[in-house]
Design an enzyme around this catalytic site. Structure first.
Site, mmCIF file in Angstrom:
data_model
loop_
_atom_site.group_PDB
_atom_site.id
_atom_site.type_symbol
_atom_site.label_atom_id
_atom_site.label_comp_id
_atom_site.label_asym_id
_atom_site.label_seq_id
_atom_site.Cartn_x
_atom_site.Cartn_y
_atom_site.Cartn_z
ATOM 1 N N ALA A 63 -3.161 -1.861 3.003
ATOM 2 C CA ALA A 63 -3.581 -0.997 4.113
ATOM 3 C C ALA A 63 -4.260 0.226 3.493
ATOM 4 C CB ALA A 63 -2.353 -0.566 4.899
ATOM 5 N N GLY A 102 -0.832 -5.170 2.470
ATOM 6 C CA GLY A 102 -1.477 -5.780 3.633
ATOM 7 C C GLY A 102 -2.480 -6.843 3.240
ATOM 8 N N GLU A 105 -0.572 -9.871 2.877
ATOM 9 C CA GLU A 105 -0.120 -10.271 4.228
ATOM 10 C C GLU A 105 -1.253 -10.955 4.987
ATOM 11 O OE1 GLU A 105 1.463 -6.260 4.999
ATOM 12 O OE2 GLU A 105 3.319 -7.257 5.551
ATOM 13 N N GLU A 125 4.665 -2.195 -1.279
ATOM 14 C CA GLU A 125 4.967 -1.146 -0.302
ATOM 15 C C GLU A 125 6.202 -0.328 -0.672
ATOM 16 O OE1 GLU A 125 4.030 -4.165 0.294
ATOM 17 O OE2 GLU A 125 2.728 -4.312 2.040
HETATM 18 N N1 T1G Z 1 -5.611 2.828 0.277
HETATM 19 C C1 T1G Z 1 -6.517 3.808 0.057
HETATM 20 N N2 T1G Z 1 -7.036 4.105 -1.152
HETATM 21 C C2 T1G Z 1 -6.609 3.371 -2.191
HETATM 22 C C3 T1G Z 1 -5.656 2.340 -2.052
HETATM 23 C C4 T1G Z 1 -5.157 2.069 -0.734
HETATM 24 N N3 T1G Z 1 -4.273 1.098 -0.499
HETATM 25 N N4 T1G Z 1 -5.431 1.809 -3.284
HETATM 26 C C5 T1G Z 1 -6.206 2.482 -4.140
HETATM 27 N N5 T1G Z 1 -6.917 3.422 -3.501
HETATM 28 C C6 T1G Z 1 -7.879 4.347 -4.108
HETATM 29 C C7 T1G Z 1 -7.211 5.255 -5.118
HETATM 30 O O1 T1G Z 1 -6.660 6.390 -4.460
HETATM 31 C C8 T1G Z 1 -8.373 5.598 -6.019
HETATM 32 O O2 T1G Z 1 -9.132 6.611 -5.341
HETATM 33 C C9 T1G Z 1 -9.226 4.342 -6.010
HETATM 34 O O3 T1G Z 1 -8.819 3.578 -4.857
HETATM 35 C C10 T1G Z 1 -8.995 3.482 -7.240
HETATM 36 O O4 T1G Z 1 -7.567 3.314 -7.337
HETATM 37 C C11 T1G Z 1 0.831 -2.878 6.166
HETATM 38 C C12 T1G Z 1 1.597 -0.689 4.848
HETATM 39 C C13 T1G Z 1 -5.316 -1.621 -6.242
HETATM 40 C C14 T1G Z 1 -3.984 -1.837 -8.361
HETATM 41 O O5 T1G Z 1 0.177 0.080 -2.565
HETATM 42 O O6 T1G Z 1 -1.971 -0.197 -6.710
HETATM 43 O O7 T1G Z 1 -0.461 -2.375 2.635
HETATM 44 O O8 T1G Z 1 -8.883 8.425 -7.084
HETATM 45 O O9 T1G Z 1 -7.363 4.457 -9.562
HETATM 46 O O10 T1G Z 1 -6.268 1.579 -11.455
HETATM 47 O O11 T1G Z 1 2.312 -3.866 4.667
HETATM 48 O O12 T1G Z 1 -5.131 1.270 -6.661
HETATM 49 O O13 T1G Z 1 -10.900 6.955 -7.058
HETATM 50 O O14 T1G Z 1 -10.551 8.628 -5.195
HETATM 51 O O15 T1G Z 1 -5.459 3.059 -8.610
HETATM 52 O O16 T1G Z 1 -8.040 -0.124 -10.624
HETATM 53 C C15 T1G Z 1 -0.086 -1.373 -0.263
HETATM 54 C C16 T1G Z 1 -2.153 0.666 -4.067
HETATM 55 C C17 T1G Z 1 -0.524 -0.305 0.693
HETATM 56 C C18 T1G Z 1 -1.821 -0.740 -3.556
HETATM 57 C C19 T1G Z 1 -6.179 -0.645 -8.335
HETATM 58 N N6 T1G Z 1 -1.001 -1.434 -1.382
HETATM 59 N N7 T1G Z 1 -3.245 0.639 -5.012
HETATM 60 O O17 T1G Z 1 -5.826 0.140 -9.459
HETATM 61 O O18 T1G Z 1 -7.623 1.947 -9.373
HETATM 62 S S1 T1G Z 1 0.622 -0.158 2.027
HETATM 63 C C20 T1G Z 1 -0.794 -0.644 -2.462
HETATM 64 C C21 T1G Z 1 -3.028 0.238 -6.299
HETATM 65 C C22 T1G Z 1 0.417 -1.595 2.894
HETATM 66 C C23 T1G Z 1 1.128 -3.099 4.716
HETATM 67 C C24 T1G Z 1 1.412 -1.850 3.965
HETATM 68 C C25 T1G Z 1 -4.200 0.382 -7.230
HETATM 69 C C26 T1G Z 1 -4.920 -0.959 -7.524
HETATM 70 P P1 T1G Z 1 -9.917 7.720 -6.244
HETATM 71 P P2 T1G Z 1 -6.916 3.248 -8.780
HETATM 72 P P3 T1G Z 1 -6.963 0.864 -10.323
#
Ligand code: T1G
Length: 697
Positions: A63, A102, A105, A125
Site C-alpha cells: 500500500a 498489499g 495480497e 506490515e
Molecule cells: N509506500 C510509499 N512509499 C514507499 C513504499 C510504500 N509502501 N515503499 C518504499 N517507498 C519509498 C521510500 O520511502 C523511498 O522514498 C523509495 O520508495 C525507495 O524506497 C494493505 C497496509 C520495497 C524493499 O512495508 O520495504 O501494504 O526516500 O529506499 O531500498 O496489507 O522500500 O526515495 O523518497 O526503501 O530499493 C507494506 C516498504 C506496506 C514495503 C525497496 N509494504 N518498502 O527498498 O528502496 S503496508 C512495505 C520497502 C501494506 C496492506 C498493508 C522497500 C523496498 P524516497 P527504499 P529499496
C-alpha cells in the site's frame, strides 16, 4: 485505465501493467486504475485471461504508506480485491523484485503467480506496526499453510520465489523474460480449461492448534511490548476457525485498531525517518562519490576487528594495522573466528568464509597503506594517540584517501588539524558490536569535503548501516544525550532507589536493558577514566557525578567483564544478580553525601531518565549538531535500544506533549536543582504548542 495502470490485449490475453515509480505502491491512481482495467478485461469478449505485471524495479511493494492517516479514496484495497475475487477469467500475476504487503495480497487474489527466480515475496506490515489488511492473513494460510503464514506474517520476512514455490505460494519460477513466461502460462491455463484456483474458496487447517499459543508466548519475549505481532497470530487463527468472510472481518477490525494506534504511527514514522536520515542537508544529491574498494583499519581491538568485518562482508580488501604483532594476531583470529562461527551456524558456506578471510591482511607498517582508498582509525580514545596515527596517515596515504576516525567523543576538527588534508577527514562512529549494530554516526568536520560526506553516506548504505549525520561536539548525538540519562540513574541511586528498580522501570518502558545493566555491559571503568581525567585537568565535575560508579570501580567492580559491577554475574552468565555489597556501597555514598532515601514512583524514574534525553536533543537540534529530530530518533532506535514502538525520543516527546514534559521538568528543577535547566528550543516549542515534528526538514 489511468497513467499509473494501462492495459493491452495480446492474443486474447489482457496484459495489465502498473507503472508507479519507485516501488509501484498501491496509490489511489493504481487502485482505481486496476479496478477499471480488471472490470474492462472481464467484460471484453476476446479476453480469455489476464496477466498483471509491473514496470520498473519491482512488482507492487505494498500500500502507499504516504496515504496512511489521510482519508482513503475508494476503492480501498480490500474492496478492490473483493472485486477481483469475482472475476471469472484466469488472472496471472507476474512477480519480480519484491512483491510485498498489499502487493502480495493483490497477487494472492490472482489465480496464479509466475515469479522470476530473483523475486521475493513477503507481508512486512508487522514492521510498520500493522498486519496485512487486505486478505493476506486469510489467503496466505490457505495457500501456503498456517506455519509458514505465521512465520511470514509475524516476522515480516521476505521469502525467495523458490521457497514460495515449494510452499505452493508461487506456481512457476522462471528465468528470462517474465512477461513472455506469464503470458504463455496464462495461455496454457486457458488451454487446460481447469476450474479457477481461487484461494478464498480454500480452507486453512492446522495439525496442532497449540501452535497459536506457542507463537504468542514466543512473540511476547522476542517482540516484547509490540501489539501487532500478537494480533497477527489472532487473525491467522481466525483463518482456521472462521470462514473467509468472517476472517476478513476480524482482519479489518484489528488492522484499523493498529492503524490508528500510536505504535504503528511510531513505526511508520521510523520507516521514513531511516530514509530521510540519508539526505544530507545542503549536499547536492548529484555530489560525486570517491571510489572505495580497499580499506585499512588502524587498531585490531574489538572495535577495529568488528569494523573490518563490515567491509570484508562487502568483498572489499581490508588491511588491519596494529603496532603490536600479538594484538594484530588476536584481531585476525577474532575475525577468523567470526567467519567460522557463521559457517557453523549455517549462515554462510565455507567457501564464502574462506573468500572473506582471503581479503584480509595484517601489517604493522603504515607505508603499506599507500594505496588504500579509506582508512578508519579505531585506536585508544586519547588525542595524543590520535595525533600520532593521523600524522602518519597523512604521510603515507595516497592523495584522495579518506581518513576517518571511529572516535566516540573526541573532536574531529582537532584530529583533522593533525593532517595537511582536513577536507579528507571525517568521523565514522560505529557502535559495538560494530559488525552488528546498524547505526553509524557520520561526523562532518568543519572542513570535510562534500564528496567525502557523500562517499561516507553511500558507504553506510553499502555496508548495511544507517548513516546519521552529526556535527562536531563532545559525544556527537547519541553519547552526548546519554550523559543526562546516566547522570539521573546515578542521582536515583543516591535517592535510595535500588538498581534493580531503576533497570526494571526502564525495561518495562521498553528499553532493551536498564541503564545500570547497560553500564555493566559497557564497563564502568570507561566512565571512571573520563571523570578522573576531567577532574585532574580541573574540570568542574559535580561530586555526585559517578559517586556510586567510581566507588564500584575502586572496589574492583568494573562490570560484566569483572563478574561484578552494579550487579553480580555468575561465571559465563550475563544475568544481573542484585548484590548486597552494592547496596552497602550505595549506603556509604549516601551517608558521605548526606543524602536520604526518597519515595520515588516508577513513573518518575522513567521521566527522570527519558526527559534528559529529550532536553539534550533539543540543545543538539538548536546547535545544528543533528539535521532533524527524526535523525535523533534513528540514532536512539538503532544505537541505544530505544523501543521501536515508541518511535524514538523525539517522536515519543511529541506523543507525551512538550507542554507536559516542560511542566514535569520544572517540577524536577524545583526539587532536584539546575541539572533540570530546560533547553530554550524545548521551552519555545512547548509555549507555542508545537511539536518536534514541526521542525522536520
Ligand atoms: N509506500 C510509499 N512509499 C514507499 C513504499 C510504500 N509502501 N515503499 C518504499 N517507498 C519509498 C521510500 O520511502 C523511498 O522514498 C523509495 O520508495 C525507495 O524506497 C494493505 C497496509 C520495497 C524493499 O512495508 O520495504 O501494504 O526516500 O529506499 O531500498 O496489507 O522500500 O526515495 O523518497 O526503501 O530499493 C507494506 C516498504 C506496506 C514495503 C525497496 N509494504 N518498502 O527498498 O528502496 S503496508 C512495505 C520497502 C501494506 C496492506 C498493508 C522497500 C523496498 P524516497 P527504499 P529499496
Amino acid at each position: 485505465m489511468t497513467s499509473a495502470v494501462t492495459m493491452n490485449i495480446v492474443d486474447n490475453i489482457a496484459v495489465i501493467e502498473v507503472d508507479n515509480p519507485p516501488v509501484n505502491a498501491l496509490s489511489f491512481a493504481v487502485r482505481s486504475g486496476l479496478q477499471s482495467c480488471v472490470r474492462e478485461a472481464e467484460q471484453h469478449q476476446s479476453v480469455e485471461a489476464i496477466v498483471l505485471s509491473c514496470r520498473g524495479k519491482t512488482f507492487i511493494a505494498g500500500a502507499d504508506i504516504t496515504e496512511f492517516g489521510k482519508p482513503m479514496q475508494p476503492p480501498a484495497l480490500p474492496d478492490l480485491l473483493a472485486d477481483m475475487d469475482t472475476i471469472s477469467k484466469p488472472i496471472v500475476a507476474a512477480l519480480h523484485g519484491t512483491a510485498l504487503g498489499g502487493g502480495l495480497e493483490v497477487a494472492l487474489t490472482c489465480h496464479y503467480r509466475v515469479a522470476l527466480a530473483s523475486a521475493k515475496v513477503g507481508l512486512p506490515e508487522v514492521l510498520l506496526g500493522l498486519l496485512p489488511g487486505a486478505g493476506g492473513t486469510q489467503r496466505l494460510p490457505r495457500i501456503a499453510g498456517v506455519e509458514l503464514a505465521l512465520d511470514m506474517i509475524t516476522s515480516g520476512r521476505k521469502v525467495s520465489s523458490t521457497e514460495a514455490a515449494k510452499a505452493g505460494l508461487v506456481d512457476k519460477v522462471v528465468d528470462g523474460d517474465l512477461l513472455d513466461n506469464a503470458i504463455a502460462f496464462a495461455k496454457q491455463v486457458v488451454a487446460d480449461g481447469q476450474p479457477l484456483k481461487r484461494i478464498s474458496d480454500m480452507t486453512a487447517t492446522v495439525s496442532d492448534p497449540a501452535v497459536f499459543d506457542e507463537y504468542r508466548a514466543k512473540l511476547a519475549k522476542t517482540r516484547r511490548g509490540f501489539d501487532a505481532p500478537q494480533y497477527c497470530v489472532d487473525v491467522v487463527q481466525a483463518a482456521v476457525e472462521c470462514d473467509f468472510a468472517e476472517g476478513c472481518k476480524k482482519e479489518r477490525e484489528l488492522f484499523l485498531k493498529l492503524m490508528t494506534g500510536t505504535q504503528s504511527q511510531a513505526q511508520r514514522h521510523l520507516f521514513f525517518a531511516e530514509r530521510q536520515a540519508g539526505h544530507v542537508v545542503g549536499l547536492d544529491k548529484a555530489t560525486p562519490t570517491r571510489e572505495v574498494n580497499s580499506v585499512a583499519i588502524i587498531g585490531a581491538g574489538t572495535m577495529g576487528s568488528g569494523i573490518a568485518i563490515n567491509f570484508l562482508n562487502k568483498g572489499m580488501q581490508v588491511t588491519l594495522l596494529e603496532m603490536s604483532l600479538e594484538a594484530l594476531e588476536r584481531g585476525i583470529e577474532h575475525i577468523y573466528a567470526y567467519y567460522d562461527g557463521q559457517v557453523n551456524k549455517g549462515r554462510i558456506t565455507q567457501d564464502q568464509a574462506d573468500a572473506s578471510k582471503a581479503l584480509l591482511s595484517g601489517t604493522d607498517a603504515y607505508a603499506e597503506l599507500d594505496s588504500v582508498d579509506l582508512v578508519i582509525e579505531a585506536v585508544f580514545e586519547n588525542m595524543g594517540v590520535k595525533k600520532d596515527v593521523f600524522t602518519k596517515l597523512d604521510k603515507y596515504c595516497k592523495p584522495g584517501a579518506i581518513l576517518a576516525s571511529n572516535t566516540s567523543t573526541l573532536n574531529i576538527d582537532t584530529i583533522a588539524s593533525f593532517t595537511s588534508r582536513p577536507e579528507d577527514v571525517i568521523g565514522l562512529h560505529f557502535f559495538s558490536p560494530a559488525n552488528i549494530m546498524r547505526l553509524l554516526e557520520v561526523v562532518r568536520g568543519e572542513k570535510t569535503a562534500d564528496d567525502v560526506m557523500a562517499t561516507a553516506m553511500k558507504l553506510a548504505k553499502d555496508i548495511n548501516k544507517i548513516g546519521v549525520v552529526s556535527g562536531v561536539c563532545d559525544g556527537f548525538i547519541g553519547n552526548r544525550m546519554l550523559k543526562g540519562y546516566g547522570r539521573e540513574a546515578g542521582a536515583l541511586l543516591l535517592d535510595g532507589v535500588a538498581p534493580v528498580r531503576i533497570d526494571k522501570a526502564l525495561y518495562d518502558f521498553g528499553m532493551a536493558m536498564g541503564p545500570l545493566t547497560m553500564g555493566d555491559l559497557a564497563g564502568l571503568d570507561v566512565g571512571y577514566r573520563v571523570r578522573k581525567e576531567r577532574r585532574e585537568r580541573g574540570d568542574d565535575v559535580p561530586v555526585t557525578d559517578g559517586a556510586i560508579a567510581d566507588r564500584l570501580v575502586e572496589a574492583g567492580r568494573l562490570g560484566q567483564k569483572a563478574g561484578k559491577g552494579y550487579y553480580h554475574y555468575e561465571a559465563g552468565s550475563r544475568t544481573p544478580i542484585p548484590d548486597p555489597e552494592v547496596d552497602e556501597i550505595i549506603q556509604q555514598a549516601m551517608a558521605a553525601l548526606n543524602r536520604t532515601a526518597k519515595d520515588i514512583s516508577d513513573e518518575e524514574i522513567v521521566k527522570r531518565l527519558i526527559y534528559p534525553l529529550i532536553n539534550e536533543a533539543a540543545l543538539i537540534l538548536d546547535e545544528g549538531i543533528a539535521q532533524r529530530p527524526s535523525d535523533i530518533d534513528v540514532v536512539y532506535i538503532y544505537g541505544y535500544g530505544f523501543p521501536v514502538y515508541r518511535g524514538g525520543p523525539m517522536f515519543y516527546a511529541d506523543t507525551v506533549g512538550l507542554k507536559n514534559i516542560v511542566a514535569d521538568m520544572e517540577d524536577f528543577k524545583s526539587r532536584y536543582g539546575d541539572d533540570w535547566e530546560i533547553a530554550p528550543l524545548l521551552k519555545q516549542l512547548a509555549e507555542q504548542g508545537r511539536k518536534f515534528a514541526d521542525l522536520a526538514k
